[in-house]
Design a protein around this motif. Structure first.
Motif, PDB file in Angstrom:
ATOM      1  N   UNK A   1     -38.912 -68.331   3.851  1.00 57.73           N
ATOM      2  CA  UNK A   1     -39.382 -66.923   4.307  1.00 57.73           C
ATOM      3  C   UNK A   1     -39.901 -66.015   3.199  1.00 57.73           C
ATOM      4  N   UNK A   2     -39.191 -66.220   1.965  1.00 57.30           N
ATOM      5  CA  UNK A   2     -39.903 -65.504   0.870  1.00 57.30           C
ATOM      6  C   UNK A   2     -41.049 -65.952   0.601  1.00 57.30           C
ATOM      7  N   UNK A   3     -41.328 -67.367   0.338  1.00 55.37           N
ATOM      8  CA  UNK A   3     -42.548 -67.820  -0.005  1.00 55.37           C
ATOM      9  C   UNK A   3     -43.648 -67.456   1.007  1.00 55.37           C
ATOM     10  N   UNK A   4     -43.370 -67.399   2.428  1.00 53.50           N
ATOM     11  CA  UNK A   4     -44.374 -67.050   3.329  1.00 53.50           C
ATOM     12  C   UNK A   4     -44.431 -65.667   3.472  1.00 53.50           C
ATOM     13  N   UNK A   5     -43.419 -64.881   3.305  1.00 56.57           N
ATOM     14  CA  UNK A   5     -43.803 -63.316   3.079  1.00 56.57           C
ATOM     15  C   UNK A   5     -44.979 -62.965   2.208  1.00 56.57           C
ATOM     16  N   UNK A   6     -44.436 -63.464   1.035  1.00 54.57           N
ATOM     17  CA  UNK A   6     -45.519 -63.394  -0.124  1.00 54.57           C
ATOM     18  C   UNK A   6     -47.020 -63.883   0.347  1.00 54.57           C
ATOM     19  N   UNK A   7     -46.967 -64.772   0.888  1.00 53.19           N
ATOM     20  CA  UNK A   7     -48.196 -65.631   1.369  1.00 53.19           C
ATOM     21  C   UNK A   7     -49.043 -64.508   2.153  1.00 53.19           C
ATOM     22  N   UNK A   8     -48.503 -63.754   2.738  1.00 50.21           N
ATOM     23  CA  UNK A   8     -49.261 -62.665   3.664  1.00 50.21           C
ATOM     24  C   UNK A   8     -50.410 -61.895   2.735  1.00 50.21           C
ATOM     25  N   UNK A   9     -50.035 -61.930   1.383  1.00 49.63           N
ATOM     26  CA  UNK A   9     -50.722 -61.215   0.659  1.00 49.63           C
ATOM     27  C   UNK A   9     -52.302 -61.866   0.574  1.00 49.63           C
ATOM     28  N   UNK A  10     -52.303 -63.248   0.883  1.00 48.82           N
ATOM     29  CA  UNK A  10     -53.566 -63.879   0.954  1.00 48.82           C
ATOM     30  C   UNK A  10     -54.470 -63.486   1.912  1.00 48.82           C
ATOM     31  N   UNK A  11     -54.021 -63.151   3.164  1.00 48.25           N
ATOM     32  CA  UNK A  11     -54.878 -62.448   4.286  1.00 48.25           C
ATOM     33  C   UNK A  11     -55.530 -61.020   3.924  1.00 48.25           C
ATOM     34  N   UNK A  12     -54.990 -60.223   2.847  1.00 47.40           N
ATOM     35  CA  UNK A  12     -54.923 -58.906   2.795  1.00 47.40           C
ATOM     36  C   UNK A  12     -56.135 -58.750   1.767  1.00 47.40           C
TER      37      UNK A  12
END
Length: 159
Positions: A95-106
């Protein structure tokens, strides 16, 4: 506004920095979890709570990324793969990895996305969610090798 499709280099750099390990990527066929295939699916929403993107990961990548983040030995990750489901600890780390991965979209000029939910590998996926992972078009399908752990499949799917 459009949703930004992250580039493989963005994903590789993010994972290598986050996991503190060598990460290598190569193009792969689209990852399509079947009804009986353990898969993790992260659901990303825009500011209107509209589902705009998914990251679907096979059980192997889910376990290896979760283990690498939490410094769980490779044997612990392999045990989850053998069991066909993530432990609570591996799920929380993923969850932490994929939560931080949200930054790639932004990125500038694109819709702002955030992680809305993670459906960790193990329990059957909601059929509608599973079908959404099969969306063709704007997607990136990759085989991801996490140094010291192993390789798994990951697909970024824009809806």
């Amino acid at each position: 506004m459009p949703v930004h499709l992250p580039l493989p280099k963005q994903l590789r750099d993010l994972l290598a920095d986050l996991l503190g390990r060598e990460v290598s990527l190569e193009p792969a066929p689209p990852y399509a979890p079947g009804p009986d295939t353990p898969a993790s699916v992260a659901v990303y929403v825009d500011d209107s709570l509209r589902i705009s993107a998914l990251i679907a990961c096979d059980l192997a990548f889910s376990a290896y990324a979760g283990a690498a983040l939490g410094l769980v030995p490779p044997g612990g990750a392999q045990a989850a793969v053998d069991d066909g489901k993530l432990t609570d600890t591996l799920s929380e780390n993923l969850y932490e990895v994929l939560n931080i991965a949200a930054s790639m979209f932004n990125v500038a000029g694109a819709d702002h996305l955030r992680l809305h939910a993670l459906h960790p590998a193990g329990p059957p996926l909601d059929p509608q969610l599973r079908i959404s992972t099969l969306t063709l078009g704007r997607r990136e399908d990759l085989r991801v090798e996490v140094g010291g752990y192993g390789a798994g499949s990951l697909s970024i799917v824009l809806l």
